[in-house]
Design an enzyme around this catalytic site. Structure first.
Site, PDB file in Angstrom:
ATOM      1  CB  ALA A  71       8.903  -0.837  -1.250  1.00 49.52           C
ATOM      2  CG  ASN A 153      13.817   1.646 -10.077  1.00 49.57           C
ATOM      3  OD1 ASN A 153      14.136   2.969  -9.931  1.00 49.57           O
ATOM      4  ND2 ASN A 153      12.942   1.343 -10.835  1.00 49.57           N
ATOM      5  CB  CYS A 326       6.034  -0.653 -12.317  1.00 47.42           C
ATOM      6  SG  CYS A 326       6.777  -1.474 -10.604  1.00 47.42           S
TER       7      CYS A 326
END
Ligand code: C6P
Length: 401
Positions: A71, A153, A326
């Site tokens: 993505a 998310n 991340c």
């Protein structure tokens, strides 16, 4: 027992997906662009995967779905090629996005700002989502693209994509959504909304890592990011990753088949977990849960630092996170909590728990017990909490920063 509660970071590959992929590593390994039977032998499987992808998001025949490596690539492609097509080679100079996008959108926008593009990062409301009227008020006649995530998310909160799509249509602006946390978890129907591009990632819905896709409405122009051979009609060059493409298609079909009953089952487990954890004093979750993806909760426990909780949960063999994987190495405060207005100390208390369709009731029970015990342990050793809250018993509520 060990329990994986970090399914927004990645998911287990469904065993049926693994099975579908395996032949394409070994006996069916030809390059699909070769004209001999070793190459052409994989064409039916690729065609099946493409059909599965179209069915999964209800794409129309004249739309394109292009496989990418992830993505992050899909998001980079839309943003960077919009810059080339609409800004460098057009008369626009502005992109609208939100403060709470994934780093693959935000970092690309920062890069584009360095190239002279004007970027507006929209603020979110107390639910952590951007409102459609806010999007409307920032679109100008120089706006090339609006990029707003479908679901967060971090919190699971679902954004008003349909309303934003209508505004973009009315204003004649391209609309992209990072739908990574929506596809395979809630129904995503690209014919029910006005949308030009959506980004997807297989490993978020029990497919393999390292394969994603970009949906492009009406196969419209978007300069390639990857130049080279004629693969994917020249839209994305590079030898097709056949096993991963097969895996993504299979994962999409499995995730979207009877999605309503999968959602109901996940939601029941998530709600049980959330209700039990909210029995702890001074806890709250971010965002109304009826407007969240059914697998996610972001909970804040006042006085308990998120990293300490993660450490304790990890000792109990529970995998959770303080937010986006991340950013987790940086020990950063939860970005959505900051955007909602939490101070740094509070934003460091967020714990993201994300279930999957494979999460069991037994696992939920285990997490409830361990989580509660960990909070009591950590509060016991946190003198600052003891000073601020000498008598436990504060409010347990949803979204109350
Ligand atoms: N979010 C998380 O813990 P890739 O890794 O490129 O397939 O997906 C990136 C990505 C893009 N958009 C959203 C909304 C995402 O959630 C992610 C991945 C993980 O939240 C890892 S950082």
């Amino acid at each position: 027992m060990q329990v994986y509660m970090d399914n927004n970071a990645t998911t287990m590959v469904d065993p049926q997906v693994v099975e579908a992929m395996l032949p394409y590593f070994s006996e069916k390994y030809g390059n699909p662009n070769s004209i001999h039977k070793f190459g052409t032998g994989s064409h039916p499987a690729i065609a099946k995967a493409i059909d599965q992808m179209y069915a999964g998001i209800n794409a129309a025949d004249n739309d394109d779905i292009i496989f990418t490596s992830c993505a992050t690539e899909s998001n980079n492609w839309v943003l960077q090629s919009t810059w080339v097509d609409q800004i460098l080679n057009g008369d626009k100079n502005h992109i609208v996005t939100t403060e709470v996008e994934h780093p693959s959108v935000l970092s690309t926008c920062k890069f584009l700002e360095d190239q002279g593009v004007k970027v507006t990062y929209l603020p979110v409301n107390d639910q952590g989502i951007v409102e459609a009227h806010t999007v409307k008020s920032f679109i100008t006649d120089k706006t090339a693209l609006v990029s707003v995530m479908w679901a967060s998310n971090e919190t699971g909160m679902i954004f008003p994509i349909k309303e934003i799509g209508e505004i973009c249509k009315e204003k004649g602006v391209l609309f992209h959504s990072d739908a990574v946390q929506a596809v395979g978890k809630i129904p995503v129907d690209v014919q029910d909304v006005h949308i030009d591009f959506i980004s997807m990632s297989a490993h978020k819905f029990h497919g393999p890592k390292g394969v994603g896709a970009l949906y492009i409405k009406d196969s419209q122009k978007l300069s390639p990011l990857m130049h080279g051979g004629e693969q994917m009609n020249g839209r994305r060059s590079g030898t097709l990753n056949v096993p991963f493409i097969v895996g993504m298609g299979e994962a999409m079909e499995l995730a979207t088949k009877n999605i309503e009953s999968k959602m109901a089952s996940m939601r029941a487990k998530r709600d049980r977990l959330e209700d039990a954890l909210l029995e702890l004093s001074d806890t709250f979750t971010i965002g109304e849960r009826d407007n969240r993806t059914p697998n996610t909760l972001l909970i804040s426990i006042r006085g308990v630092e998120g990293e300490g909780m993660l450490w304790d949960l990890n000792n109990g063999l529970i995998g959770a996170s303080t937010g986006s994987a991340c950013a987790s190495e940086d020990l950063e405060a939860n970005s959505v909590m900051l955007a909602i207005g939490a101070d740094h100390e509070l934003a460091h208390t967020g714990i993201r728990l994300s279930l999957s369709r494979f999460t069991t009731d037994e696992e939920v029970g285990y997490v409830i017990d361990h989580f509660k015990a960990a909070v009591l342990r950590l509060r016991g050793i946190s003198s600052s909490y003891a000073k601020v809250q000498p008598t436990p018993g504060g409010e347990a509520t949803e979204c109350a920063i």
